[in-house]
Design a protein around this motif. Structure first.
Motif, PDB file in Angstrom:
ATOM      1  N   LEU A  90       0.863  -1.176   0.000  1.00 37.86           N
ATOM      2  CA  LEU A  90       0.000   0.000   0.000  1.00 37.86           C
ATOM      3  C   LEU A  90       0.902   1.230   0.000  1.00 37.86           C
ATOM      4  N   CYS A  91       0.919   1.955  -1.112  1.00 36.93           N
ATOM      5  CA  CYS A  91       1.850   3.075  -1.215  1.00 36.93           C
ATOM      6  C   CYS A  91       1.265   4.327  -0.570  1.00 36.93           C
ATOM      7  N   CYS A  92       2.159   5.250  -0.249  1.00 34.27           N
ATOM      8  CA  CYS A  92       1.771   6.462   0.483  1.00 34.27           C
ATOM      9  C   CYS A  92       0.742   7.290  -0.282  1.00 34.27           C
ATOM     10  N   ARG A  93       0.917   7.392  -1.586  1.00 30.41           N
ATOM     11  CA  ARG A  93      -0.032   8.185  -2.379  1.00 30.41           C
ATOM     12  C   ARG A  93      -1.445   7.620  -2.264  1.00 30.41           C
ATOM     13  N   ASP A  94      -1.573   6.284  -2.258  1.00 27.50           N
ATOM     14  CA  ASP A  94      -2.892   5.668  -2.139  1.00 27.50           C
ATOM     15  C   ASP A  94      -3.513   5.939  -0.771  1.00 27.50           C
ATOM     16  N   VAL A  95      -2.692   5.916   0.283  1.00 27.91           N
ATOM     17  CA  VAL A  95      -3.204   6.200   1.630  1.00 27.91           C
ATOM     18  C   VAL A  95      -3.758   7.617   1.686  1.00 27.91           C
ATOM     19  N   VAL A  96      -3.013   8.568   1.146  1.00 21.57           N
ATOM     20  CA  VAL A  96      -3.465   9.966   1.146  1.00 21.57           C
ATOM     21  C   VAL A  96      -4.730  10.111   0.301  1.00 21.57           C
ATOM     22  N   ALA A  97      -4.813   9.355  -0.800  1.00 21.08           N
ATOM     23  CA  ALA A  97      -5.983   9.427  -1.683  1.00 21.08           C
ATOM     24  C   ALA A  97      -7.259   8.981  -0.977  1.00 21.08           C
ATOM     25  N   PHE A  98      -7.134   8.132   0.051  1.00 17.19           N
ATOM     26  CA  PHE A  98      -8.328   7.720   0.793  1.00 17.19           C
ATOM     27  C   PHE A  98      -9.032   8.944   1.393  1.00 17.19           C
ATOM     28  N   GLY A  99      -8.273  10.012   1.658  1.00 15.31           N
ATOM     29  CA  GLY A  99      -8.874  11.212   2.214  1.00 15.31           C
ATOM     30  C   GLY A  99      -9.875  11.875   1.294  1.00 15.31           C
ATOM     31  N   ARG A 100      -9.811  11.561   0.008  1.00 10.01           N
ATOM     32  CA  ARG A 100     -10.745  12.166  -0.958  1.00 10.01           C
ATOM     33  C   ARG A 100     -12.050  11.380  -1.083  1.00 10.01           C
ATOM     34  N   ALA A 101     -12.187  10.273  -0.351  1.00 13.35           N
ATOM     35  CA  ALA A 101     -13.379   9.429  -0.464  1.00 13.35           C
ATOM     36  C   ALA A 101     -14.700  10.183  -0.264  1.00 13.35           C
ATOM     37  N   PRO A 102     -14.786  11.146   0.688  1.00 15.42           N
ATOM     38  CA  PRO A 102     -16.077  11.843   0.854  1.00 15.42           C
ATOM     39  C   PRO A 102     -16.480  12.707  -0.335  1.00 15.42           C
ATOM     40  N   TYR A 103     -15.565  12.898  -1.295  1.00 17.47           N
ATOM     41  CA  TYR A 103     -15.839  13.805  -2.413  1.00 17.47           C
ATOM     42  C   TYR A 103     -15.973  13.088  -3.750  1.00 17.47           C
ATOM     43  N   THR A 104     -15.689  11.784  -3.774  1.00 14.73           N
ATOM     44  CA  THR A 104     -15.732  11.056  -5.041  1.00 14.73           C
ATOM     45  C   THR A 104     -17.149  10.554  -5.325  1.00 14.73           C
ATOM     46  N   ASN A 105     -17.357  10.053  -6.519  1.00 12.68           N
ATOM     47  CA  ASN A 105     -18.675   9.540  -6.873  1.00 12.68           C
ATOM     48  C   ASN A 105     -18.888   8.150  -6.274  1.00 12.68           C
TER      49      ASN A 105
END
Length: 255
Positions: A90-105
């Motif tokens: 699990l790379c760092c960029r993917d972990v940070v990307a989880f923070g965008r979950a409330p805004y995705t479709n």
């Protein structure tokens, strides 16, 4: 801004805080202090909506969090827990990307703007060069920065952290809290974190919340320095806190 209104919390019959109220302003870094077992983690869970109070309410910008839908709450409040994310591959960029979950479709597809926010969040915590590294190869301090980047990517008005300086050496503790303070000041966030680092909290934070069971005291840091309850809770009576903080500031300049 996040506000506690007549909050009571505890475990069963064990009351930790009774009828406490306070307000944490946007643009300020606030330290939550208290003895072990005083209820710091429980209070953070209640303030984030992960647990319910026995009585009272928590509100963000005047809205009761208990009335918010999960996605709406996730856009208002983020919590970085003490859990260490060490998942292989699990790379760092993917972990940070989880923070965008409330805004995705509904399928979780990220837009170009979402990807840009992820990269910006990595840059803000100085971790752009680690974006492709996997979490199981990172130090505790590096992992903490990635989790803070995830909270920044979540873009909430309130950011809370439970013991973010645990397991770090003193220079890294100072550097991490300095990052939290600058995040509050420069991005207009209400940043609250629990800690046992009395010297760092009193030298870098704008406000201090002190749990003195079953009461909660919330004061500007300068006023807290003179508060007798701080000395009683941490048993610093007769200790020259001013001299200690000046010595700490001198050490800080040498790092």
């Amino acid at each position: 801004m996040i506000e506690l209104d007549d909050i009571t919390i505890g475990h069963g019959r064990d009351i930790l805080l009774r009828g406490v109220s306070c307000r944490i302003e946007a643009g300020k870094a606030t330290a939550l202090l208290g003895r072990n077992g005083a209820g710091k983690s429980t209070l953070l869970r209640v303030m984030s909506g992960m647990a319910k109070p026995i009585a009272g309410r928590v509100s963000v910008d005047g809205r009761d969090i208990s009335a918010m839908r999960p996605r709406e709450l996730a856009r208002a409040v983020s919590l970085v827990t003490t859990e260490r994310v060490r998942t292989p591959n699990l790379c760092c960029r993917d972990v940070v990307a989880f923070g965008r979950a409330p805004y995705t479709n509904w399928v979780g597809r990220m837009s170009d703007d979402d990807y840009a926010i992820v990269e910006q969040s990595l840059a803000l915590v100085g971790m752009s060069a680690y974006a492709r590294r996997t979490m199981d190869t990172m130090s505790d301090g590096e992992c903490q920065r990635i989790m803070i980047a995830r909270a920044l990517a979540q873009d909430t008005r309130v950011i809370m952290l439970d013991e973010p300086t645990s397991f770090l050496d003193l220079p890294n503790r100072y550097e991490l809290v300095s990052l939290l303070a600058s995040t509050a000041h420069e991005r207009g966030k209400a940043v609250l974190f629990s800690t046992h680092e009395l010297d760092i909290a009193l030298s870098l934070c704008d406000t201090v919340m002190l749990i003195d069971n079953p009461s909660l005291l919330c004061l500007p840091t300068r006023e807290m320095l003179a508060e007798p309850r701080l000395a009683r809770v941490f048993d610093t009576r007769g200790f020259d806190m001013g001299a200690y903080l000046r010595a700490f500031a001198e050490r800080r300049r040498r790092w």
